[in-house]
Design a protein around this motif. Structure first.
Motif, short mmCIF file in Angstrom:
data_model
loop_
_atom_site.label_atom_id
_atom_site.label_comp_id
_atom_site.label_asym_id
_atom_site.label_seq_id
_atom_site.Cartn_x
_atom_site.Cartn_y
_atom_site.Cartn_z
N GLU A 50 0.97 -1.15 0.04
CA GLU A 50 -0.10 -0.09 -0.04
C GLU A 50 0.74 1.20 -0.01
N GLU A 51 1.87 1.39 0.74
CA GLU A 51 2.91 2.41 0.76
C GLU A 51 3.55 2.59 -0.70
N GLN A 52 3.93 1.46 -1.25
CA GLN A 52 4.59 1.48 -2.60
C GLN A 52 3.39 2.24 -3.51
N TRP A 53 2.14 1.79 -3.21
CA TRP A 53 1.28 2.15 -4.45
C TRP A 53 0.99 3.74 -3.99
N ASP A 54 1.01 4.12 -2.88
CA ASP A 54 0.95 5.64 -2.52
C ASP A 54 1.97 6.34 -3.23
N ALA A 55 3.15 5.92 -3.19
CA ALA A 55 4.41 6.67 -3.23
C ALA A 55 4.35 6.85 -5.15
N ARG A 56 4.10 5.84 -5.66
CA ARG A 56 3.68 5.84 -7.13
C ARG A 56 2.81 6.90 -7.39
N ALA A 57 1.48 6.49 -6.87
CA ALA A 57 0.45 7.79 -7.19
C ALA A 57 1.04 9.12 -7.03
N LYS A 58 1.77 9.13 -5.87
CA LYS A 58 2.17 10.71 -5.61
C LYS A 58 3.26 11.17 -6.58
N ALA A 59 4.23 10.28 -7.06
CA ALA A 59 5.28 10.50 -8.09
C ALA A 59 4.33 10.86 -9.52
N ALA A 60 3.32 9.96 -9.87
CA ALA A 60 2.71 10.33 -10.86
C ALA A 60 1.91 11.39 -10.87
N ARG A 61 1.50 11.81 -9.91
CA ARG A 61 0.67 13.29 -9.85
C ARG A 61 1.69 14.37 -10.02
N GLU A 62 2.93 14.00 -9.32
CA GLU A 62 4.23 15.21 -9.49
C GLU A 62 4.39 15.30 -11.09
N ARG A 63 4.63 14.27 -11.35
CA ARG A 63 5.05 13.97 -12.97
C ARG A 63 3.93 14.80 -14.03
N LEU A 64 2.94 14.57 -13.62
CA LEU A 64 1.75 14.91 -14.39
C LEU A 64 1.64 16.57 -14.26
N GLU A 65 1.87 17.14 -13.14
CA GLU A 65 2.04 18.60 -12.91
C GLU A 65 3.01 19.27 -13.65
N GLN A 66 4.37 18.63 -13.60
CA GLN A 66 5.24 19.06 -14.36
C GLN A 66 5.16 19.05 -15.88
N ILE A 67 4.32 18.13 -16.30
CA ILE A 67 4.17 18.07 -17.61
C ILE A 67 3.06 19.32 -17.84
N ARG A 68 2.08 19.55 -17.04
CA ARG A 68 0.98 20.55 -17.45
C ARG A 68 1.74 21.95 -17.27
N LYS A 69 2.68 22.26 -16.42
CA LYS A 69 3.41 23.37 -16.26
C LYS A 69 4.20 23.57 -17.55
N SER A 70 4.71 22.61 -18.16
CA SER A 70 5.86 22.77 -19.29
C SER A 70 4.84 23.03 -20.28
N VAL A 71 3.63 22.30 -20.46
CA VAL A 71 2.75 22.76 -21.62
C VAL A 71 2.15 24.05 -21.52
N HIS A 72 1.66 24.56 -20.34
CA HIS A 72 1.45 25.85 -20.31
C HIS A 72 2.47 27.05 -20.49
N GLY A 73 3.74 26.51 -20.08
CA GLY A 73 4.92 27.44 -20.16
C GLY A 73 5.22 27.87 -21.83
N ASN A 74 4.82 26.66 -22.68
CA ASN A 74 4.99 26.79 -23.97
C ASN A 74 3.99 27.61 -24.78
N ASP A 75 2.75 27.42 -24.17
CA ASP A 75 1.69 28.19 -24.65
C ASP A 75 1.90 29.49 -24.59
N SER A 76 2.54 30.41 -23.42
CA SER A 76 2.58 31.66 -23.22
C SER A 76 3.70 32.15 -24.14
N GLU A 77 4.74 31.50 -24.56
CA GLU A 77 5.72 32.09 -25.63
C GLU A 77 5.14 32.33 -26.87
#
Length: 169
Positions: free
Chosen positions: A142-169
């Motif tokens: 369960e702890e491994q599952w939670d850690a992977r889910a947290k890492a996936a959410r963080e990576r998704l947030e990074q991808i969203r920031k990079s996409v929105h950062g490219n849109d403003s340029e």
């Protein structure tokens, strides 16, 4: 696997002639093992053991061969009553009774019995899940599952920031 190891140990103790005879008998009539059968047959003949292997399971006598004995008369307690053949059918006009044992008179399971079985299995699986989470291995998973889910959410947030950062340029 222990059965296979035991079988190998027993076969290893056989003399060469007997082992060849056993392999010959075991491969007899198997098309995929025809080459092995031919080799075992020639080895058995070479080693002095002809292909007259005694089958370990004797043939069963046909029913006619058994001596027919007179049946003893039934005691007064068991089987002494009249022999009933067929299924009793209620006379016409009498309504059928309620389903007994979760089945209709036609042998079909009732809705209630099916629902009860499903609910029981669902409850069992829920309980098994709760018990699994209480073990050290279950908590670790369960702890491994939670850690992977947290890492996936963080990576998704990074991808969203990079996409929105490219849109403003």
């Amino acid at each position: 696997m222990s059965d296979a190891k035991e079988l190998v140990a027993l076969l290893a103790r056989l003399p060469d002639a007997e082992l060849a005879a056993v392999v010959e008998a075991a491969t007899d009539g198997k098309a995929g093992l025809a080459a092995l059968h031919a080799v075992a047959q020639s080895l058995a003949a070479t080693l002095g053991h002809a292909s007259d292997v005694i089958d370990v399971t004797p043939d069963t006598l046909p029913v006619e061969s058994y001596p027919q004995s007179e049946t003893a008369p039934a005691s007064g307690q068991v089987g002494a009553g009249p022999v009933v053949t067929g299924i009793p059918v209620p006379p016409a006009g009498i309504p059928a009774g309620p389903a007994i044992g979760g089945y209709t008179s036609g042998g079909v399971p009732t809705f209630e019995s099916v629902r009860d079985k499903v609910e029981q299995r669902y409850g069992t699986s829920q309980g098994m899940g709760e018990l699994d989470r209480q073990t050290p291995v279950g908590r670790s998973v369960e702890e491994q599952w939670d850690a992977r889910a947290k890492a996936a959410r963080e990576r998704l947030e990074q991808i969203r920031k990079s996409v929105h950062g490219n849109d403003s340029e």
